[in-house]
Design an enzyme around this catalytic site. Structure first.
Site, PDB file in Angstrom:
ATOM      1  N   HIS A   1     -22.192 -19.579  53.550  1.00  0.00           N
ATOM      2  CA  HIS A   1     -22.566 -18.221  53.153  1.00  0.00           C
ATOM      3  C   HIS A   1     -22.781 -17.317  54.368  1.00  0.00           C
ATOM      4  O   HIS A   1     -22.436 -16.141  54.341  1.00  0.00           O
ATOM      5  CB  HIS A   1     -23.844 -18.304  52.318  1.00  0.00           C
TER       6      HIS A   1
ATOM      7  N   SER B   1     -23.770 -11.179  51.549  1.00  0.00           N
ATOM      8  CA  SER B   1     -24.433 -11.517  50.301  1.00  0.00           C
ATOM      9  C   SER B   1     -24.781 -10.267  49.493  1.00  0.00           C
ATOM     10  O   SER B   1     -23.924  -9.413  49.275  1.00  0.00           O
ATOM     11  CB  SER B   1     -25.675 -12.354  50.610  1.00  0.00           C
TER      12      SER B   1
ATOM     13  N   ASP C   1     -19.143 -21.845  51.020  1.00  0.00           N
ATOM     14  CA  ASP C   1     -20.176 -21.119  50.287  1.00  0.00           C
ATOM     15  C   ASP C   1     -20.083 -21.456  48.803  1.00  0.00           C
ATOM     16  O   ASP C   1     -18.985 -21.555  48.252  1.00  0.00           O
ATOM     17  CB  ASP C   1     -19.979 -19.611  50.495  1.00  0.00           C
TER      18      ASP C   1
END
Length: 461
Positions: A439, A169, A379
């Site tokens: 994610h 991320s 994601d």
């Protein structure tokens, strides 16, 4: 008032043959070694005056290979403000899960892992003065370079071990910046380490490309109708206009607005895995003292924090870190609560949040640094479509050759018949498309994530 002073390198040696169940307190931190458990070391580095960074190192735990025969991986969590020493460790790749049970897919089977709570103020890291929170990538990278310089000086056993930076991320944005500066430092000889490359997982490299792909991705998966697509497209255009005018703080506010539009149209889809649903909650105590933040987005700010950092500081993990783990570590100052400054970390980075770093990836590739991109199929916040979009913008001379290559299906084991991922690589650039993962790839597909680690670190092809 300062809670913790900086500490020098420890001046001691230890024989592994003498360890039974022993706790050893050194000037640098605490070492814990138990039979059939990985060796651990942790401590603080004062990266700037009154800015203290917490780190936690696990030595590789492989029955047939010594840690010197396996790579060292630095794990950088996202947010910004999410704790690698907490979330990455106990939810994704560390030796134990948050129930304190052994994890079958821990990365310690294939590498030593160095978790760092960064930027300062994240996790057990902290600042003594609120003016010291990082407000841009430049400061984040500068702090990490101080930390890495101290780490490799104080841990010479890792100076020749292959070193990789893995990330997730917003941690990918930080990883790109740190990797470039580390490469330069190694070339100059100011840091001695065997830096081998970086892996950018579901990474916030080009926020605009992610935002522009949200509508088409959700529409193609039947999570938006025509009206919803039109609304998401309209707010995405507002974000694009703000970024084109270099109004990055406004772009961050609009980014939060776009997520609200998506939630309304999708019945609260989970931004981290589109196959699940999540209803955001705003705790009353997090609505208090909003005036303390430099970047005040009112209720929007709290919701953004809750969605993207608070999610990783859920009650069970919070209780673990501020309870048993705090007692085990023994060096956390009384005035420091795990995650206690994380919202301020997030808000102080608001102006920098939507800035792209595609150019840094280009510089890494030009310097012949190995760069890997990996992304979870499910994601949304950093969807694969957006990742592919910014990759097409690279100025890397070999991009056409990479693009023309056909990807290869990957399986978690020779016996498996289910496709776990696709993979493509050319020269010093590689991409992993991880199927059935959101994610947090290692949390969703632990076996494939471990296989990917071994491939990236050249232990498996």
């Amino acid at each position: 008032m300062a809670c913790q002073r900086s500490v020098p390198c420890p001046r001691w040696t230890l024989s592994l043959f003498t360890w039974l169940i022993v706790i050893f307190i050194s000037p640098q931190g605490v070492v814990l070694r138990q039979p059939q458990e990985p060796k651990e070391v942790w401590g603080y580095v004062e990266v700037r005056s009154k800015a203290h960074m917490f780190w936690w190192l696990y030595y590789a735990n492989n029955p047939t290979q010594d840690f010197t025969e396996l790579p060292l991986v630095l794990w950088l969590q996202g947010g910004p403000g999410a704790s690698g020493c907490g979330y990455g460790n106990f939810e994704e790749i560390g030796p134990l899960d948050k129930e304190m049970k052994p994890r079958n897919t821990t990365w310690l089977q294939a590498a030593s892992i160095l978790f760092v709570d960064n930027p300062v103020g994240t996790g057990f890291s902290y600042v003594d003065d609120c003016s010291l929170f990082a407000q841009n990538l430049t400061t984040v990278v500068s702090d990490m370079m101080v930390f890495l310089g101290e780490f490799f000086k104080c841990r010479p056993e890792f100076q020749t071990v292959p070193f990789y930076i893995f990330s997730e991320s917003y941690g990918g944005k930080m990883a790109a910046g740190v990797a470039l500066e580390l490469y330069k430092a190694v070339q100059k000889g100011t840091i001695k380490c065997n830096f081998m490359g970086t892996a950018l997982g579901d990474s916030w490299i080009s926020p605009l490309d992610s935002v522009l792909s949200w509508g088409p991705y959700l529409y193609s998966t039947s999570l938006l109708d025509d009206n919803g697509l039109a609304e998401v497209t309209a707010v995405a255009k507002e974000i694009m206009d703000a970024i084109n005018k270099n109004q990055y703080g406004l772009a961050t506010e609009l980014w939060g607005k776009a997520e609200g539009v998506i939630e309304e149209n999708t019945d609260n889809v989970n931004f981290y895995n589109i196959l699940t649903k999540e209803v955001p909650e705003v705790k009353s105590d997090e609505q208090e003292n909003l005036h303390l933040s430099k970047f005040v987005f009112s209720l929007l700010s709290v919701r953004l924090y809750q969605r993207h950092v608070g999610k990783m500081h859920q009650n069970s993990l919070d209780e673990l870190m501020n309870g048993p783990i705090r007692k085990k570590l023994m060096i956390i100052p009384d005035c420091v609560k795990w995650g206690g400054q994380s919202r301020q970390v997030f808000e102080n980075m608001a102006e920098d949040f939507m800035k792209p770093v595609i150019d840094i990836v280009d510089q890494l590739l030009a310097a012949n640094v190995n760069v890997t991109v990996y992304n979870g199929q499910l994601d949304l916040i950093v969807d694969t479509m957006g990742q592919e979009a910014w990759i097409r913008k690279l100025k890397w001379p070999d991009l056409d050759q990479f693009s023309q290559k056909r990807w290869k299906a990957l399986y978690v084991s020779p016996e498996s018949t289910e496709t776990a991922a696709f993979h493509k690589a050319y020269e010093n650039f590689a991409f992993f498309w991880i199927l059935k993962a959101g994610h947090m790839v290692p949390a969703d597909q632990g076996e494939m994530a471990l296989k990917m680690l071994r491939m990236v670190t050249q232990q498996q092809h």
